[in-house]
Design a protein around this motif. Structure first.
Motif, short mmCIF file in Angstrom:
data_model
loop_
_atom_site.label_atom_id
_atom_site.label_comp_id
_atom_site.label_asym_id
_atom_site.label_seq_id
_atom_site.Cartn_x
_atom_site.Cartn_y
_atom_site.Cartn_z
N TYR A 91 0.82 -1.22 0.00
CA TYR A 91 0.00 0.00 0.00
C TYR A 91 0.86 1.27 0.00
O TYR A 91 0.69 2.14 -0.85
N TYR A 97 -2.88 2.11 -4.42
CA TYR A 97 -4.02 2.78 -3.80
C TYR A 97 -5.28 1.92 -3.78
O TYR A 97 -6.19 2.16 -2.99
N HIS A 100 -6.61 0.93 -0.41
CA HIS A 100 -6.88 1.93 0.63
C HIS A 100 -8.09 1.58 1.49
O HIS A 100 -8.14 1.93 2.67
N PRO A 133 -1.76 8.13 2.50
CA PRO A 133 -2.17 6.79 2.95
C PRO A 133 -3.15 6.80 4.13
O PRO A 133 -4.00 5.92 4.22
N GLY A 136 -6.56 7.82 2.90
CA GLY A 136 -7.10 6.69 2.14
C GLY A 136 -7.67 5.61 3.04
O GLY A 136 -8.78 5.14 2.85
N LEU A 137 -6.90 5.25 4.07
CA LEU A 137 -7.33 4.17 4.97
C LEU A 137 -8.65 4.48 5.67
O LEU A 137 -9.50 3.61 5.84
N ASP A 188 -1.88 5.45 10.51
CA ASP A 188 -1.85 4.07 10.02
C ASP A 188 -1.12 3.15 11.00
O ASP A 188 -1.55 2.05 11.27
#
Ligand SMILES: [Zn+2]
Ligand SMILES: [Zn+2]
Length: 219
Positions: A91, A97, A100, A133, A136-137, A188
């Protein structure tokens, strides 16, 4: 729907529905992939940083307290085991992506009582990777981007533990914090805690007087 990791076709699986904020949201991982991750929920963890242990406050958290920090009472969903390291490499390392939203729908229901503030990337990393990131998560959650991060000398991932702990403050608060009661910082991965404590310190320096805690996908 297909599993985000192995691409296997799956029927609706709601195995984590008791834990999740949106119990009827479908998970994006198949049971086989899900079982490769090691869940921290319902395990004894350090009350300061959320690492799996015997439930006592760990040495690192004692050190944060000695430095005058109010503990973040961090919690996380999964350990950084082999499967999770492979996920992060794909990732963040390779910048895939499509992954995600792999963990979308698994966030604990208590998150909804907090103002959720993501730990955003610094501009240089965003340019190189093409996406953030952390945004996105947690894209399926209502996020408030109160923080911006200035450029630091080198990425956290390339630093030793001692270098990470010496990283200078690089967060700025970019929106008013008045009226907010409690902030949950989202990241994250919790490694040393340095980044999250800097984020909390920046909020406090900007006049935030409420409670600040933190949550991450991985500990
Ligand atoms: Zn799978
Ligand atoms: Zn700890």
């Amino acid at each position: 729907m297909r599993c985000r990791l192995c691409n296997a076709a799956m029927s609706g699986n709601l195995q984590l529905s008791d834990l999740a904020w949106r119990p009827y949201q479908r998970l994006h991982l198949c049971q086989r992939c899900l079982r490769t991750f090691e869940i921290l929920v319902d395990r004894p963890t350090c009350p300061g940083c959320g690492r799996a242990n015997d439930g006592a406050l760990c040495q690192d958290c004692h050190r944060w307290e000695q430095q005058g920090e109010t503990l973040l009472h961090h919690s996380a969903l999964f350990t950084y085991n082999t499967a999770m390291k492979a996920f992060i490499q794909q990732y963040k390392g390779l910048g895939d992506y499509r992954l995600h939203d792999a963990f979308a729908g698994m966030w604990p229901h208590w998150l909804q009582h907090w103002t959720l503030v993501p730990i955003v990337s610094e501009p240089g990393h965003l340019d190189r990777r093409g996406f953030d990131p952390v945004l996105g998560l947690f894209a399926d959650l209502p996020l408030r981007q109160l923080l911006a991060k200035a450029a630091t000398d080198k990425p956290q991932a390339q630093k030793t533990r001692a270098e990470r702990l010496q990283t200078p403050q690089s967060f700025a608060v970019v929106q008013p914090v008045s009226g907010i009661k409690q902030i949950l910082l989202l990241d994250d991965l919790y490694t040393t805690g340095r980044t999250l404590y800097h984020a909390k310190d920046a909020l406090v320096a900007a006049g935030f007087q409420g409670k600040v805690q933190s949550f991450s996908l991985i500990r």
